[in-house]
Design a protein around this motif. Structure first.
Motif, PDB file in Angstrom:
ATOM      1  N   GLN A  29      33.990 -62.567 139.736  1.00 15.71           N
ATOM      2  CA  GLN A  29      32.872 -61.794 140.269  1.00 15.71           C
ATOM      3  C   GLN A  29      33.257 -60.323 140.434  1.00 15.71           C
ATOM      4  OE1 GLN A  29      29.752 -62.596 140.871  1.00 15.71           O
ATOM      5  NE2 GLN A  29      29.915 -64.782 140.375  1.00 15.71           N
ATOM      6  N   ARG A  30      34.451 -60.073 140.856  1.00 15.37           N
ATOM      7  CA  ARG A  30      34.871 -58.682 141.030  1.00 15.37           C
ATOM      8  C   ARG A  30      34.983 -57.970 139.682  1.00 15.37           C
ATOM      9  NH1 ARG A  30      38.658 -55.039 140.853  1.00 15.37           N
ATOM     10  NH2 ARG A  30      38.929 -53.575 142.612  1.00 15.37           N
TER      11      ARG A  30
ATOM     12  N   ALA B 190      31.500 -57.070 138.594  1.00 15.98           N
ATOM     13  CA  ALA B 190      30.970 -55.955 139.373  1.00 15.98           C
ATOM     14  C   ALA B 190      31.604 -54.637 138.936  1.00 15.98           C
ATOM     15  CB  ALA B 190      31.208 -56.195 140.864  1.00 15.98           C
TER      16      ALA B 190
ATOM     17  N   GLN C  14      29.940 -53.485 135.770  1.00 14.80           N
ATOM     18  CA  GLN C  14      28.611 -52.923 136.020  1.00 14.80           C
ATOM     19  C   GLN C  14      28.704 -51.513 136.579  1.00 14.80           C
ATOM     20  OE1 GLN C  14      26.904 -55.883 138.601  1.00 14.80           O
ATOM     21  NE2 GLN C  14      26.150 -57.147 136.900  1.00 14.80           N
TER      22      GLN C  14
ATOM     23  N   ALA D 141      25.757 -50.642 141.968  1.00 14.21           N
ATOM     24  CA  ALA D 141      26.888 -51.295 141.320  1.00 14.21           C
ATOM     25  C   ALA D 141      28.159 -51.141 142.148  1.00 14.21           C
ATOM     26  CB  ALA D 141      27.083 -50.736 139.918  1.00 14.21           C
TER      27      ALA D 141
ATOM     28  N   GLN E 205      27.942 -53.577 144.963  1.00 14.55           N
ATOM     29  CA  GLN E 205      28.251 -54.920 144.485  1.00 14.55           C
ATOM     30  C   GLN E 205      29.754 -55.101 144.271  1.00 14.55           C
ATOM     31  OE1 GLN E 205      25.822 -55.302 140.972  1.00 14.55           O
ATOM     32  NE2 GLN E 205      24.007 -55.977 142.129  1.00 14.55           N
ATOM     33  N   LEU E 206      30.424 -54.037 143.853  1.00 21.33           N
ATOM     34  CA  LEU E 206      31.881 -54.118 143.689  1.00 21.33           C
ATOM     35  C   LEU E 206      32.566 -54.305 145.041  1.00 21.33           C
ATOM     36  CD1 LEU E 206      34.388 -53.940 141.937  1.00 21.33           C
ATOM     37  CD2 LEU E 206      34.289 -51.437 142.162  1.00 21.33           C
TER      38      LEU E 206
END
Length: 418
Positions: A127-128, A131, A134, A197, A200-201
Motif C-alpha cells: 500500500q505504501r 501511494a 501516486q 496523494a 495517502q502516502l
C-alpha cells in the motif's frame, strides 16, 4: 376341773427352760460402722484431692494498654482484599496480521514506546509503494500543467499587444485568455491531487507503522500471549486468532481494593490511615491511606468497595496478592489532647453474666475475680475495654459457664503434678 388346770399349766412359760446366756453386746457393731465411715471420708477426700472436683483448665491472656501517643493507632475495622494495578493493559496490534517476531518475555521491564512485536508488513508495504507512486504521478501532472500555463500566459501577453495594434483579431486574443485560465484551473487541481496523494502516502506510512506493536507505558510484562506465525487481531474474531501480544502492568500504580460490609462502611473515611499486611508476608506491615470509597454497593454481597494506596513500593508486591487491611484511627492534630483509650483484650475474654459484660481476672493462688467491664470498639480480634481492667492483669479466655467469682482454675500449659 383337774383337766382344765392341767391345760393352764401347759400354757405357762417355764423360765427354767429359757437360755441363761445374756443378750449379745452392740459395741462391735458401732466400731465397725465407725471404721467404715472413716474409710468413706478418706476416700471422698482422696477423690477431691486427686481430681474428682479438679479445678477447670483455662486459657489466659494479658491485658494490654493502648498507646496514646507515639505508638500505633488502634484499628477500627479489618477487611480483606487484593492488590490491583491501576494501569494494566493487554497490548495488541491496531491491524489484523501475522506475527513476524515477538521481542518480550514474562518479567521483562519495558519502557514507553519500546517495540514489543512486529507483524508481517507485506500488505502495508505494498500500500505504501502504491501511494508513493501516486504522489510521483500527481507531481508530474502538476509540472506538465505548469509548463503549459507558462506558455499560455506568454501567448496571452503577446496577443494583448498585437490586438492593440489591430494586427490580430480580438477573437484570437480572447481564445488565448481562455486557454490561460483553463490551464490555471488545471494546475490548481493537479496541485490538490498531489496533496491528496501525499496524504495517502502518510496514511500508508501509518499503516506500516501499525504493524509494529509498542508499549503504551512503562511497566513489567506479566504475560506473553502470542508467538511468531500466529494471527493477531484487535477484534475478538474467535477461532485461533489472538487478540493480544502480551500484558503490561505499571507497578507504580499498584493499590489495594477491599470490600467492606455495608454495616461498617460508616467507619471508613477518605484519607484515613491504614495498615496493610500481605498474606505472603504476614510480618510486613505496609502503611497507606484510603484513596476513595466507591459510591456503589454490591447487592449480592452487601459490600462497598474501598480503594487503598500503598505508601511503600517494593518488588515483592505483585498484582492479585491477598491482603488484610486494618483501618486505623486518625492521628490527633499537633497540640490536641488525646482522650483515654483504655486497654485491649482478646474478644474471647469478654463473657455474659446476667446480661452484663464481665471478665474473669486471675489472681493469687489461681483464683478468679469476676469484674464488670465497659467495652469500646472492636480492634480486629481484640476488644477495647474502657473500664474494669488494668494493663498487666491476666484474664481468662472462653470462661466456662460454670466459672464463678472466687473459683480456682488451672492455667493451660502449666501441667499437672503427679
Amino acid at each position: 376341773m383337774n383337766a382344765s388346770a392341767e391345760l393352764l399349766k401347759e400354757l405357762k412359760l417355764e423360765r427354767s427352760r429359757t437360755p441363761s446366756t445374756p443378750p449379745p453386746s452392740r459395741r462391735g457393731l458401732w466400731i465397725g460402722l465407725g471404721v467404715a465411715a472413716v474409710v468413706l471420708l478418706a476416700a471422698v477426700a482422696a477423690w477431691l484431692l486427686l481430681g474428682g472436683e479438679k479445678a477447670p483448665e483455662v486459657r489466659t491472656a494479658p491485658v494490654v494498654a493502648i498507646a496514646s501517643g507515639g505508638g500505633a493507632s488502634a484499628s477500627v475495622l479489618d477487611a480483606s482484599g487484593y492488590v490491583v494495578a491501576r494501569r494494566m493493559a493487554t497490548v495488541s496490534a491496531k491491524v489484523t496480521g501475522r506475527v513476524k517476531e515477538v521481542l518480550i518475555e514474562e518479567g521483562m521491564r519495558v519502557e514507553e514506546g519500546q517495540v514489543l512485536a512486529r507483524l508481517d508488513p507485506i500488505d502495508a508495504d505494498a500500500q505504501r509503494t502504491l501511494a508513493a507512486s501516486q504522489v510521483s504521478a500527481s507531481k508530474s501532472q502538476a509540472d506538465s500543467v505548469q509548463a503549459q500555463l507558462v506558455e499560455a500566459e506568454a501567448n496571452a501577453n503577446r496577443l494583448s499587444q498585437l490586438v492593440g495594434q489591430q494586427l490580430v483579431s480580438r477573437a484570437q486574443y480572447e481564445q488565448a485568455i481562455a486557454q490561460r485560465d483553463a490551464l490555471r484551473a488545471q494546475l490548481a487541481t493537479a496541485r490538490r491531487n498531489s496533496q491528496v496523494a501525499g496524504d495517502q502516502l502518510r496514511i500508508a506510512d501509518q499503516g506500516v507503522d501499525n504493524t509494529i506493536v509498542r508499549a503504551p507505558f512503562s511497566g513489567i510484562v506479566t504475560s506473553k500471549a502470542a508467538q511468531p506465525g500466529e494471527i493477531v487481531s484487535p477484534l475478538a474474531t474467535g477461532g485461533y486468532t489472538r487478540t493480544g501480544i502480551g500484558t503490561i502492568v505499571d507497578m507504580e500504580s499498584l493499590e489495594v481494593e477491599v470490600e467492606v460490609g455495608e454495616s461498617y462502611i460508616g467507619r471508613v473515611q477518605p484519607k484515613m490511615p491504614v495498615e496493610t499486611v500481605l498474606n505472603a508476608y504476614p510480618d510486613w506491615r505496609i502503611p497507606g491511606e484510603v484513596i476513595a470509597i466507591i459510591p456503589a454497593a454490591d447487592r449480592g454481597k452487601a459490600t462497598v468497595k474501598v480503594r487503598v494506596a500503598l505508601k511503600e513500593k517494593d518488588a515483592r508486591i505483585v498484582p492479585d496478592m491477598g491482603v488484610r487491611v486494618s483501618f486505623l484511627e486518625a492521628a490527633p492534630a499537633p497540640g490536641e489532647t488525646e482522650k483515654p483509650q483504655g486497654v485491649r483484650v482478646p474478644a474471647a475474654a469478654i463473657v455474659q453474666r446476667e446480661g452484663a459484660d464481665v471478665a474473669f481476672v486471675v489472681g493469687g493462688e489461681d483464683t478468679v475475680e469476676q469484674r464488670a467491664v465497659k467495652t469500646g470498639i472492636a480492634m480486629g480480634q481484640d476488644r477495647q475495654v474502657l473500664s474494669g481492667l488494668a494493663a498487666g492483669e491476666t484474664v481468662v479466655l472462653d470462661a466456662p459457664e460454670t466459672l464463678q467469682d472466687g473459683d480456682t482454675v488451672r492455667l493451660a500449659g502449666a501441667g499437672d503434678t503427679e
